[in-house]
Design an enzyme around this catalytic site. Structure first.
Site, short mmCIF file in Angstrom:
data_model
loop_
_atom_site.label_atom_id
_atom_site.label_comp_id
_atom_site.label_asym_id
_atom_site.label_seq_id
_atom_site.Cartn_x
_atom_site.Cartn_y
_atom_site.Cartn_z
N HIS B 78 20.78 -1.43 -59.49
CA HIS B 78 19.82 -0.75 -58.61
C HIS B 78 18.44 -0.74 -59.25
CE1 HIS B 78 17.90 2.38 -56.18
NE2 HIS B 78 17.69 3.07 -57.27
N ASP B 107 -8.93 -19.11 -51.48
CA ASP B 107 -7.50 -19.04 -51.79
C ASP B 107 -7.38 -18.52 -53.21
OD1 ASP B 107 -4.67 -19.60 -52.14
OD2 ASP B 107 -4.88 -20.96 -50.44
N TRP B 143 19.61 -0.24 -67.10
CA TRP B 143 18.62 -1.31 -66.99
C TRP B 143 17.85 -1.50 -68.29
CZ3 TRP B 143 13.15 -1.67 -67.05
CH2 TRP B 143 12.48 -0.48 -67.26
N SER B 170 7.77 -15.75 -63.79
CA SER B 170 7.15 -15.58 -62.49
C SER B 170 6.00 -14.57 -62.57
CB SER B 170 8.21 -15.11 -61.48
OG SER B 170 7.60 -14.61 -60.33
N SER B 171 6.26 -13.43 -63.22
CA SER B 171 5.23 -12.38 -63.31
C SER B 171 4.03 -12.85 -64.10
CB SER B 171 5.79 -11.14 -64.00
OG SER B 171 6.75 -10.55 -63.21
N HIS B 254 6.79 1.02 -71.32
CA HIS B 254 5.82 1.99 -70.83
C HIS B 254 4.67 1.33 -70.08
CE1 HIS B 254 4.87 5.96 -69.88
NE2 HIS B 254 3.62 5.64 -70.03
N GLU B 256 4.95 -1.22 -68.45
CA GLU B 256 5.61 -1.63 -67.21
C GLU B 256 5.54 -0.54 -66.14
OE1 GLU B 256 6.93 -4.28 -65.94
OE2 GLU B 256 8.13 -3.45 -64.30
N TYR B 258 3.21 1.51 -65.71
CA TYR B 258 1.85 1.51 -65.15
C TYR B 258 1.61 0.26 -64.32
CZ TYR B 258 1.21 5.66 -67.78
OH TYR B 258 1.38 6.93 -68.24
N SER B 269 -6.84 4.16 -53.02
CA SER B 269 -8.30 4.24 -53.08
C SER B 269 -8.97 3.41 -51.99
CB SER B 269 -8.80 3.78 -54.45
OG SER B 269 -8.22 4.55 -55.47
N HIS B 303 7.73 8.06 -76.50
CA HIS B 303 8.11 9.29 -75.79
C HIS B 303 9.36 9.09 -74.94
CE1 HIS B 303 5.18 8.18 -72.30
NE2 HIS B 303 6.36 7.72 -72.06
N HIS B 304 9.82 7.84 -74.81
CA HIS B 304 11.08 7.59 -74.11
C HIS B 304 12.27 7.80 -75.04
CE1 HIS B 304 9.30 5.79 -70.46
NE2 HIS B 304 8.33 5.45 -71.28
N THR B 329 -5.56 10.34 -65.36
CA THR B 329 -4.80 10.46 -64.11
C THR B 329 -5.34 11.62 -63.28
OG1 THR B 329 -2.90 9.69 -65.37
CG2 THR B 329 -2.48 10.46 -63.15
N LYS B 332 -8.38 10.67 -61.43
CA LYS B 332 -8.08 9.95 -60.20
C LYS B 332 -7.68 10.91 -59.08
CE LYS B 332 -6.91 5.42 -61.72
NZ LYS B 332 -7.61 4.82 -60.60
N ARG B 451 22.49 11.84 -66.64
CA ARG B 451 22.35 10.72 -65.71
C ARG B 451 23.40 9.65 -66.02
NH1 ARG B 451 17.11 7.47 -68.13
NH2 ARG B 451 17.54 6.11 -66.38
#
Lengths: 183, 539
Positions: B78, B107, B143, B170-171, B254, B256, B258, B269, B303-304, B329, B332, B451
């Site tokens: 998932h 293009d 994951w 690809s990315s 991390h 990722e 963002y 915006s 922090h993870h 943040t 924003k 979890r």
């Protein structure tokens, strides 16, 4: 800048970052040393001379050392401490014994990896002799008594009253034997 | 090469070829954008179906629906499908459609690589999803692929690694394409600080992608060699360290997160000023805030993993660095609120999703701040509180922004206006059900429910029941979205829409006809101030 130049720069950046991912493996050790924030230090081996200079027989402070043991899932061994709890005096050399038995019908080489909890205690846990310093080979059905001689540095923080010394035995196949002695 | 190109200037076709060749061989940014968006929509439902399996199993305590190992495969897949298959391709699809039109380019800069970037993805996901049919099943270690657990499954693991490598290729190619387009193909006069914020946020996101996707590729390569080639990067028996993987993984992980939220900031915006009929408040501070968040994302990864054992100084550093992110943040969020302040607001569906984003994303931001506090994190770590947190920022954050973008630009893409009644129904049902789905998970986490487990203690039954009901309802609600998108895309055109579909919309994409023709800005546009930066060129 031309398209080609931007692509080359960004492609170079991507390739460089791929390398950086691998460079992190040694870099973390370097960081820990430079910043002096290492919590664990290999297998905690010290020379007899260092242990002697650390020793302070006068101090009357006792700490309980909890012996913990486990074996890797596929390793056909039994492995356990002779005594689960040992009371030791800081600054004095102590010995603990573990029993290992090979249940397989062929010789097996294993390697024990130590770990100390709480993590802060690990740098104060000095070993002068340990079965974890070398690889251990057990013949088919062989049993062996495995000793570890250790001393708790008197500098061990006062709030630590119980230290856990845990060993996990890993089976060594041909692929991994070459790498182990580096630690 | 340039001289031959000049001779054959008119050899490209103005109308797309018909049939499957149009899509398979396309180098047109709009077609490739459409492919990305449709692929993402398909993956959204694949990943959503897996979420339904998870919620069905958690509907009641005990094991009713699936085996624990399959449950673990579902949670792992998932996440992989939603992150790499739904959210990221959706943003790349939006970038493909919009960035050339927003900067006045004909293009993308590298159209053939663009085709390749997209067409890698179906193969990558076919390979990833095929592991579910293999003897050893799909990946089941989460994951994040932490060793040693992730290395203890079957040989389908090699397919997962290779699929991740392909997604990374690809990315990275997509990101390079976006950067080159933004650097080199802006229309004359479109200087960097005149670019729409969506372009800005994507420029910064693209740099994050180029810098961290290779690190993920490196990390999974090390897993692969540990598993099959006898290396010991993460193998304690061979002198390696499993915690090392977590450090490398989150150095990618991390930034990722963002990557999955900065383009969302850009979308919101764009949308808020349109329906407030006011320029965006604090354009320049938005740019700086985005850049600051991107920079900070590189120095907060640990922090993870506060609970793996770290020196006190390290925990303090990562705690404070993480909390500092709340400052840009906050800039924003306050800018968005200030944009709405005293605006002539109307509440069309894209605006509803944008406002929903601002409110619900902020809730996710706050629970993130709570998780940043080291002593509290020891309680929250690996509980449903974390699950609630990242679903607020990813579902009501990233996914809401993608929905907002779909409604906002759908008329420009298809020439059809969606049904406002159905759009509003979709928004309100989604917003009610998503909160029933995820809000109780905060309480579950605080009460200590871990979890990634298929069964749980009976005292968690009530909140899980609510959460599952919300989950099923949220899943069903998305079928409305599917219907709306398909109807707008394939339905008969019933009305002529003006170029500027929304009364208050600014930006070059609203100066081209509706629906946008196959080729736009073959001649660079003449920039007029009132078309740009939401009318506020002076900032």
């Amino acid at each position: 800048m031309s398209h080609g130049k931007v692509i080359a720069l960004l492609g170079g950046l991507a390739v460089g970052m791929f390398g950086f991912g691998f460079a992190m493996v040694p870099l973390y050790n370097v960081f820990c040393d430079v910043l002096g924030i290492r919590l664990e230090d290999g297998n905690g081996r010290v020379s007899d001379a260092d242990a002697a200079s650390m020793a302070t027989p006068a101090e009357d402070r006792w700490v309980t050392v909890h012996m913990d043991s486990s074996v890797e899932q596929h390793l056909p061994w039994e492995f356990a401490p002779q005594a689960k709890f040992v009371k030791v005096r800081v600054g004095e050399l102590a010995e603990a014994l573990f029993d290992a038995e090979n249940l397989a019908d062929h010789p097996v080489v294993g390697r024990a990896v130590p770990s100390v909890a709480p993590a802060e205690a690990s740098i104060y846990f000095a070993k002068t002799e340990c079965f974890c310093f070398t690889m251990q080979e057990l013949k088919a059905g062989e049993t062996k008594e495995m000793p570890v001689k250790f001393m708790l540095d008197p500098a061990l923080p006062d709030d630590i009253e119980v230290v856990t010394l845990s060993y996990r035995f890993y089976g060594m196949d041909n692929n991994t034997t070459a790498a182990v002695d580096g630690s | 090469m340039s001289s031959t190109a000049a001779v054959h200037q008119d050899d490209h076709h103005h109308e797309p070829v018909r049939g499957w060749r149009r899509w398979v061989f396309s180098t047109n940014h709009k077609d490739i954008g459409t492919l990305y968006l449709l692929f993402s929509l398909a993956m959204f439902f694949v990943g959503g179906a897996m979420a339904m399996v998870i919620r069905a199993e958690l509907f009641q305590p005990g094991l009713q629906v699936v085996e624990p190992d399959f449950f673990n495969q579902m949670t792992t897949m998932h996440a992989l499908v939603m992150i790499f298959g739904a959210v990221m391709p959706a943003f790349v699809g939006l970038a493909n459609w919009l960035i050339p039109m927003m900067v006045g380019a004909p293009d993308m800069a590298l159209p053939r690589m663009n085709n390749w970037s997209f067409w890698i993805l179906p193969f990558a996901f076919a390979m990833l999803l095929s592991t579910l049919l293999m003897d050893s099943g799909g990946p089941a270690g989460g994951w994040t692929l932490y060793p040693p657990l992730s290395l203890q499954g079957g040989n389908s693991f090699a397919f997962v690694i290779f699929a991740i490598h392909l997604m990374g290729f690809s990315s990275i190619m997509g990101a390079i394409n976006i950067i080159v387009t933004i650097f080199n193909l802006r229309a004359p006069g479109m200087n960097l600080l005149r670019m729409p914020l969506f372009v800005w946020t994507w420029l910064i996101t693209a740099f994050l992608l180029v810098m961290v996707m290779p690190v993920l590729a490196g990390a999974v390569t090390m897993l692969l060699t540990d598993r099959y080639f006898g290396t010991s990067f993460f193998n304690a028996a061979g002198g390696g360290d499993p915690v090392m993987f977590q450090h490398i993984f989150w150095f990618f992980g991390h930034p990722e997160v963002y990557i999955m939220i900065l383009p969302a900031f850009g979308i919101v915006s764009e949308i808020l000023p349109t329906f407030c009929r006011k320029p965006l408040f604090g354009y320049v501070s938005m740019v700086y805030a985005t850049a600051s968040i991107a920079f900070l994302s590189f120095i907060v990864w640990a922090h993870h993993m506060f609970t793996v054992g770290m020196p006190l100084g390290g925990e303090l550093f990562f705690m404070y660095a993480t909390m500092v992110i709340a400052v840009p943040t906050g800039v924003k969020v306050f800018n968005w609120v200030a944009t709405m302040w005293k605006g002539s607001m109307t509440f069309e569906t894209p605006m509803l999703f944008a406002i929903g984003f601002v409110i619900l994303f902020t809730i996710g931001g706050f629970s993130g701040l709570m998780l940043a506090i080291v002593p509290a994190d020891f309680q929250y770590h690996d509980t449903y509180f974390v699950v609630a947190h990242f679903h607020y920022v990813l579902v009501t954050g990233a996914v809401y922004s993608i929905m907002a973008a779909a409604y906002y630009w759908l008329p420009k893409w298809t020439g059809n206006m969606y049904s406002e009644k159905l759009g509003k129904l979709h928004f309100w049902l989604s917003t009610i059900t998503v909160n029933i789905l995820f809000f109780p998970q905060h309480f579950l986490g605080l009460a200590g429910m871990p979890r990634r487990i298929p069964d749980y203690s009976v005292e968690f039954a009530e909140f899980n029941l609510w959460s599952s009901i919300g989950g099923f309802a949220f899943g069903l609600t998305q079928l409305i979205f599917l219907y709306i998108v398909l109807k707008a895309s394939f339905g008969k055109r019933t009305q002529e829409l003006p170029d500027r579909v929304w009364e208050g919309a600014k930006g070059l994409e609203w100066t081209v006809p509706t629906p946008a023709p196959h080729h736009t800005f073959e001649q660079p546009p003449e920039l007029r101030d009132e078309d740009l930066a939401h009318g506020d060129v002076a900032h």
